[in-house]
Design a protein around this motif. Sequence first.
Motif, mmCIF file in Angstrom:
data_model
loop_
_atom_site.group_PDB
_atom_site.id
_atom_site.type_symbol
_atom_site.label_atom_id
_atom_site.label_comp_id
_atom_site.label_asym_id
_atom_site.label_seq_id
_atom_site.Cartn_x
_atom_site.Cartn_y
_atom_site.Cartn_z
ATOM 1 N N VAL A 22 12.614 -6.980 -4.126
ATOM 2 C CA VAL A 22 12.327 -5.790 -3.334
ATOM 3 C C VAL A 22 12.900 -4.588 -4.061
ATOM 4 C CG1 VAL A 22 12.687 -4.689 -1.095
ATOM 5 C CG2 VAL A 22 12.492 -7.161 -1.227
ATOM 6 N N GLU A 23 12.156 -3.482 -4.053
ATOM 7 C CA GLU A 23 12.669 -2.256 -4.656
ATOM 8 C C GLU A 23 13.946 -1.830 -3.955
ATOM 9 O OE1 GLU A 23 9.958 0.984 -5.018
ATOM 10 O OE2 GLU A 23 8.322 -0.326 -5.626
ATOM 11 N N ASP A 24 14.865 -1.259 -4.708
ATOM 12 C CA ASP A 24 16.145 -0.850 -4.129
ATOM 13 C C ASP A 24 15.976 0.182 -3.018
ATOM 14 O OD1 ASP A 24 15.331 1.074 -5.971
ATOM 15 O OD2 ASP A 24 17.378 1.563 -6.601
ATOM 16 N N VAL A 25 14.961 1.037 -3.104
ATOM 17 C CA VAL A 25 14.711 2.038 -2.061
ATOM 18 C C VAL A 25 14.341 1.354 -0.742
ATOM 19 C CG1 VAL A 25 13.228 3.975 -1.394
ATOM 20 C CG2 VAL A 25 14.014 3.756 -3.752
ATOM 21 N N LEU A 26 13.526 0.318 -0.799
ATOM 22 C CA LEU A 26 13.172 -0.416 0.417
ATOM 23 C C LEU A 26 14.383 -1.132 1.001
ATOM 24 C CD1 LEU A 26 9.714 -1.964 -0.506
ATOM 25 C CD2 LEU A 26 10.179 -0.118 1.085
ATOM 26 N N ALA A 27 15.209 -1.702 0.142
ATOM 27 C CA ALA A 27 16.399 -2.401 0.616
ATOM 28 C C ALA A 27 17.366 -1.428 1.294
ATOM 29 C CB ALA A 27 17.083 -3.118 -0.537
ATOM 30 N N GLU A 28 17.428 -0.184 0.823
ATOM 31 C CA GLU A 28 18.293 0.826 1.441
ATOM 32 C C GLU A 28 17.755 1.286 2.785
ATOM 33 O OE1 GLU A 28 18.775 4.036 -1.299
ATOM 34 O OE2 GLU A 28 19.709 2.770 -2.823
ATOM 35 N N PHE A 30 15.694 -0.358 4.925
ATOM 36 C CA PHE A 30 15.519 -1.399 5.933
ATOM 37 C C PHE A 30 16.693 -2.360 5.884
ATOM 38 C CE2 PHE A 30 11.271 0.052 4.834
ATOM 39 C CZ PHE A 30 10.773 0.359 6.087
ATOM 40 N N ASN A 31 17.241 -2.661 7.056
ATOM 41 C CA ASN A 31 18.406 -3.537 7.115
ATOM 42 C C ASN A 31 18.039 -5.000 6.938
ATOM 43 O OD1 ASN A 31 20.143 -1.398 7.659
ATOM 44 N ND2 ASN A 31 19.732 -1.509 9.841
ATOM 45 N N VAL A 32 16.901 -5.407 7.510
ATOM 46 C CA VAL A 32 16.540 -6.823 7.557
ATOM 47 C C VAL A 32 15.054 -6.971 7.248
ATOM 48 C CG1 VAL A 32 16.383 -8.833 9.060
ATOM 49 C CG2 VAL A 32 18.288 -7.266 9.319
ATOM 50 N N PRO A 50 9.351 -5.619 7.558
ATOM 51 C CA PRO A 50 10.635 -4.920 7.479
ATOM 52 C C PRO A 50 11.116 -4.533 8.876
ATOM 53 C CG PRO A 50 8.848 -3.469 6.837
ATOM 54 C CD PRO A 50 8.238 -4.808 7.105
ATOM 55 N N ASP A 51 12.339 -4.907 9.207
ATOM 56 C CA ASP A 51 12.970 -4.538 10.477
ATOM 57 C C ASP A 51 14.113 -3.603 10.144
ATOM 58 O OD1 ASP A 51 11.352 -6.481 11.726
ATOM 59 O OD2 ASP A 51 12.823 -8.023 11.296
ATOM 60 N N GLY A 52 13.952 -2.331 10.428
ATOM 61 C CA GLY A 52 15.021 -1.421 10.059
ATOM 62 C C GLY A 52 15.025 -0.125 10.811
ATOM 63 N N ARG A 53 15.601 0.865 10.189
ATOM 64 C CA ARG A 53 15.799 2.157 10.833
ATOM 65 C C ARG A 53 14.554 3.022 10.815
ATOM 66 N NH1 ARG A 53 20.426 3.750 6.983
ATOM 67 N NH2 ARG A 53 19.395 2.154 5.789
ATOM 68 N N ILE A 54 13.618 2.769 9.938
ATOM 69 C CA ILE A 54 12.424 3.605 9.814
ATOM 70 C C ILE A 54 11.271 2.935 10.556
ATOM 71 C CG2 ILE A 54 10.769 4.576 8.192
ATOM 72 C CD1 ILE A 54 13.008 4.715 6.161
ATOM 73 N N SER A 55 10.497 3.721 11.308
ATOM 74 C CA SER A 55 9.449 3.131 12.141
ATOM 75 C C SER A 55 8.132 2.942 11.400
ATOM 76 C CB SER A 55 9.236 3.984 13.385
ATOM 77 O OG SER A 55 8.854 5.293 13.024
ATOM 78 N N THR A 56 7.913 3.629 10.303
ATOM 79 C CA THR A 56 6.677 3.467 9.535
ATOM 80 C C THR A 56 7.014 3.236 8.079
ATOM 81 O OG1 THR A 56 6.479 5.829 9.145
ATOM 82 C CG2 THR A 56 5.333 4.956 11.067
ATOM 83 N N CYS A 57 6.059 2.624 7.351
ATOM 84 C CA CYS A 57 6.281 2.456 5.926
ATOM 85 C C CYS A 57 4.976 2.617 5.190
ATOM 86 C CB CYS A 57 6.910 1.103 5.625
ATOM 87 S SG CYS A 57 5.922 -0.307 6.059
#
Length: 57
Positions: A22-28, A30-32, A50-57
Amino acid sequence: MALDEPKEEDVEIKVDDFTFVVEDVLAENFNVFTIDYSNSWLRRGFTVIPDGRISTC
């Protein structure tokens, strides 16, 4: 995730015998990541959610 060469800053996620890169930006951002495998008559393959802080990707 599927069409790029691995880079030094990419994050590797190991699940059993599989390694996902996974790209480092995606890992930063999204938490899970939920990684699921389906082998049904409609389709076969991985689903990465992706389950994380951002609602769209």
